[in-house]
Write a protein that holds these residues in place. Structure first.
Motif, PDB file in Angstrom:
ATOM      1  N   THR A 258       0.831  -1.208   0.000  1.00 30.25           N
ATOM      2  CA  THR A 258       0.000   0.000   0.000  1.00 30.25           C
ATOM      3  C   THR A 258       0.864   1.255   0.000  1.00 30.25           C
ATOM      4  O   THR A 258       0.614   2.205  -0.760  1.00 30.25           O
ATOM      5  CB  THR A 258      -0.925   0.013   1.226  1.00 30.25           C
ATOM      6  N   LEU A 259       1.892   1.282   0.833  1.00 30.98           N
ATOM      7  CA  LEU A 259       2.762   2.451   0.909  1.00 30.98           C
ATOM      8  C   LEU A 259       3.480   2.701  -0.414  1.00 30.98           C
ATOM      9  O   LEU A 259       3.583   3.848  -0.884  1.00 30.98           O
ATOM     10  CB  LEU A 259       3.788   2.273   2.030  1.00 30.98           C
ATOM     11  N   VAL A 260       3.970   1.645  -1.029  1.00 27.95           N
ATOM     12  CA  VAL A 260       4.663   1.782  -2.310  1.00 27.95           C
ATOM     13  C   VAL A 260       3.697   2.252  -3.395  1.00 27.95           C
ATOM     14  O   VAL A 260       4.038   3.078  -4.244  1.00 27.95           O
ATOM     15  CB  VAL A 260       5.331   0.442  -2.693  1.00 27.95           C
ATOM     16  N   SER A 261       2.459   1.759  -3.350  1.00 28.42           N
ATOM     17  CA  SER A 261       1.459   2.158  -4.350  1.00 28.42           C
ATOM     18  C   SER A 261       1.066   3.628  -4.200  1.00 28.42           C
ATOM     19  O   SER A 261       0.858   4.330  -5.185  1.00 28.42           O
ATOM     20  CB  SER A 261       0.210   1.275  -4.228  1.00 28.42           C
ATOM     21  N   ILE A 262       0.962   4.091  -2.959  1.00 30.54           N
ATOM     22  CA  ILE A 262       0.541   5.478  -2.715  1.00 30.54           C
ATOM     23  C   ILE A 262       1.605   6.470  -3.185  1.00 30.54           C
ATOM     24  O   ILE A 262       1.295   7.460  -3.863  1.00 30.54           O
ATOM     25  CB  ILE A 262       0.242   5.693  -1.222  1.00 30.54           C
ATOM     26  N   TYR A 263       2.883   6.201  -2.855  1.00 32.60           N
ATOM     27  CA  TYR A 263       3.920   7.206  -3.079  1.00 32.60           C
ATOM     28  C   TYR A 263       4.782   6.967  -4.312  1.00 32.60           C
ATOM     29  O   TYR A 263       5.419   7.891  -4.809  1.00 32.60           O
ATOM     30  CB  TYR A 263       4.790   7.330  -1.825  1.00 32.60           C
ATOM     31  N   GLY A 264       4.834   5.748  -4.812  1.00 30.33           N
ATOM     32  CA  GLY A 264       5.512   5.487  -6.074  1.00 30.33           C
ATOM     33  C   GLY A 264       7.016   5.654  -6.036  1.00 30.33           C
ATOM     34  O   GLY A 264       7.654   5.585  -4.981  1.00 30.33           O
ATOM     35  N   SER A 265       7.591   5.887  -7.212  1.00 31.70           N
ATOM     36  CA  SER A 265       9.048   5.960  -7.351  1.00 31.70           C
ATOM     37  C   SER A 265       9.601   7.269  -6.795  1.00 31.70           C
ATOM     38  O   SER A 265       8.862   8.214  -6.522  1.00 31.70           O
ATOM     39  CB  SER A 265       9.431   5.819  -8.828  1.00 31.70           C
ATOM     40  N   ARG A 266      10.937   7.278  -6.632  1.00 32.95           N
ATOM     41  CA  ARG A 266      11.676   8.435  -6.104  1.00 32.95           C
ATOM     42  C   ARG A 266      11.117   8.897  -4.758  1.00 32.95           C
ATOM     43  O   ARG A 266      10.923  10.081  -4.515  1.00 32.95           O
ATOM     44  CB  ARG A 266      11.692   9.586  -7.111  1.00 32.95           C
ATOM     45  N   THR A 267      10.875   7.923  -3.888  1.00 33.24           N
ATOM     46  CA  THR A 267      10.396   8.215  -2.537  1.00 33.24           C
ATOM     47  C   THR A 267      11.415   7.718  -1.521  1.00 33.24           C
ATOM     48  O   THR A 267      11.938   6.605  -1.648  1.00 33.24           O
ATOM     49  CB  THR A 267       9.041   7.538  -2.264  1.00 33.24           C
ATOM     50  N   LEU A 268      11.700   8.534  -0.536  1.00 36.83           N
ATOM     51  CA  LEU A 268      12.561   8.136   0.571  1.00 36.83           C
ATOM     52  C   LEU A 268      11.671   7.816   1.768  1.00 36.83           C
ATOM     53  O   LEU A 268      11.084   8.709   2.381  1.00 36.83           O
ATOM     54  CB  LEU A 268      13.545   9.257   0.926  1.00 36.83           C
ATOM     55  N   PHE A 269      11.530   6.525   2.069  1.00 34.67           N
ATOM     56  CA  PHE A 269      10.757   6.080   3.226  1.00 34.67           C
ATOM     57  C   PHE A 269      11.698   6.048   4.436  1.00 34.67           C
ATOM     58  O   PHE A 269      12.702   5.337   4.422  1.00 34.67           O
ATOM     59  CB  PHE A 269      10.166   4.694   2.991  1.00 34.67           C
ATOM     60  N   VAL A 270      11.367   6.799   5.463  1.00 37.66           N
ATOM     61  CA  VAL A 270      12.254   6.930   6.618  1.00 37.66           C
ATOM     62  C   VAL A 270      11.660   6.207   7.818  1.00 37.66           C
ATOM     63  O   VAL A 270      10.520   6.466   8.213  1.00 37.66           O
ATOM     64  CB  VAL A 270      12.503   8.411   6.967  1.00 37.66           C
ATOM     65  N   LEU A 271      12.434   5.292   8.397  1.00 36.35           N
ATOM     66  CA  LEU A 271      12.015   4.502   9.549  1.00 36.35           C
ATOM     67  C   LEU A 271      13.020   4.663  10.679  1.00 36.35           C
ATOM     68  O   LEU A 271      14.198   4.949  10.443  1.00 36.35           O
ATOM     69  CB  LEU A 271      11.933   3.005   9.195  1.00 36.35           C
TER      70      LEU A 271
END
Length: 406
Positions: A277-290
């Motif tokens: 879901t997260l990948v689908s919402i924000y797509g490419s060139r996204t920096l997911f920070v955890l």
């Protein structure tokens, strides 16, 4: 370029005779793997399979019905298993208190093992083309057995995508589970590396139980993924487990094992769907920070006794793993940052004060600037801030404590 690795699970449909052939092969493979494991244990753990090959190959060829390629595969399987065990031991050093009561860490290696690694389940690793191949227009699979090769049907739903788009099929593992046969095929693909640009989207993700994930994104929007239903279901699993453990019968132990497998499948599915879901919402060139949760101990004081175990055992790291490889596939990236003070810093004035967070109401209220926010949202905001600092060139961004009220 980045190499993506996945496991494609293929259901096999052998006849009764073929099922017997597969069982015989996997049992023989297991038997040889156990012998090799004992040899490795008794000879100072050589991690070069060629040394094992030199010592055992001729003997196995004379005594075992496995073909040459399968015997070589046994050697590689055993070496790979010992390397995995070694890495696990390195990640968990031995801790003890010295004479000054200071805690000391001692690294562990394979010499700490008391007995050889045991191969408890029948298995077989199959090399593509040599031991398995897709034939008849990709409608059947040909497998090596103790006798001649045999063809059988397989489930090809959604599998055809791996025959194209740059995927390469590697070694496969033959698995027998709950009366069914599967082939777990390792697949790889080369994709472009993540590159930060002006269009890079930064998304902060705070993980927890009340909300599985709280998201604060580049547009200033916040998403909450509710975890209450999951907590209730976990509580049911715990209650069922408690009842079965109190019985202690053979059938109860069998049901406990089945229950654990079902719970693991359920948790895996949840984490897969959340990452997707997260990948689908924000797509490419996204920096997911955890947050980097390594060696982090969670505060469970505000949780009921029944749910404290859930907080310790929930698979936070599995979500991180799933999101990492799904993000890499679309030229995005997962960044882990220090969790220090992410739940205590005011995003408006920068004050760090532990007392500003009120666990009972799940609210953050800054005593200096009067800023108010949901505490999970606040954590996601600060995590996102660290991601933005990383994009600006700070290699190890970390929130520094500022307590003076200006």
């Amino acid at each position: 370029m980045t190499t993506l690795g996945r496991t494609a699970k293929v259901r096999l449909y052998p006849s009764e005779i073929q099922a017997i052939q597969l069982a015989d092969e996997s049992q023989e493979y297991q038997r040889l793997a156990t012998i090799v494991s004992e040899w490795v244990f008794n000879h100072d753990f050589p991690m070069n399979y060629l040394k094992i090959n030199h010592a055992l190959y001729k003997k196995f060829r004379q005594e075992s019905p496995l073909n040459s390629q399968m015997i070589q595969s046994v050697f590689r399987t055993v070496v790979a298993r010992y390397k995995t065990v070694l890495e696990q031991m390195r990640q968990h050093p031995f801790r003890y208190q010295d004479e000054t009561k200071e805690w000391v860490k001692t690294p562990k290696d394979l010499t700490w093992l008391f007995k050889p690694v045991h191969f408890s389940r029948p298995q077989a690793d199959l090399v593509r083309q040599s031991n398995y191949s897709f034939v008849d227009g990709m409608t059947k699979i040909s497998l090596t057995t103790l006798g001649k090769r045999t063809k059988m049907s397989f489930t090809n739903r959604d599998f055809e995508q791996y025959f194209q788009n740059g995927w390469k099929l590697g070694t496969a593992k033959l698995v027998h589970a709950q009366g069914k046969w599967y082939l777990h095929i390792g697949i790889t693909k080369e994709v472009a590396d993540f590159e930060s640009t002006k269009e890079t989207k930064v998304v902060g993700i705070d993980r927890g139980l009340r909300f599985l994930a709280t998201i604060h994104d580049h547009l200033g929007k916040t998403l909450f993924f509710d975890g209450k239903k999951i907590l209730r279901k976990r509580k049911k699993f715990q209650e069922t487990r408690r009842q079965l453990q109190s019985k202690g019968t053979k059938s109860a132990k069998k049901r406990l094992k089945q229950l654990a497998q079902r719970e693991n499948r359920w948790m895996t599915d949840i984490n897969h769907r959340l990452a997707k879901t997260l990948v689908s919402i924000y797509g490419s060139r996204t920096l997911f920070v955890l947050e980097d949760l390594t060696n982090v101990t969670f505060n469970t004081d505000n949780l009921s006794k029944a749910l404290r175990n859930s907080h310790r055992s929930w698979s936070f790291f599995q979500l991180e793993f799933f999101l990492s490889y799904k993000a890499a596939a679309i030229q995005s990236k997962v960044l882990k940052v220090s969790p220090a003070f992410t739940s205590q810093r005011c995003p408006q004035c920068g004050l760090i004060e532990k007392a500003n967070r009120h666990h009972e109401t799940h609210e953050y209220h800054c005593c200096q600037c009067q800023y108010r926010s949901n505490d999970d949202r606040l954590g996601a905001m600060n995590i996102k801030l660290l991601g933005e600092e990383w994009l600006r060139g700070i290699k190890h961004p970390k929130i520094k404590k500022v307590t003076a009220i200006g």
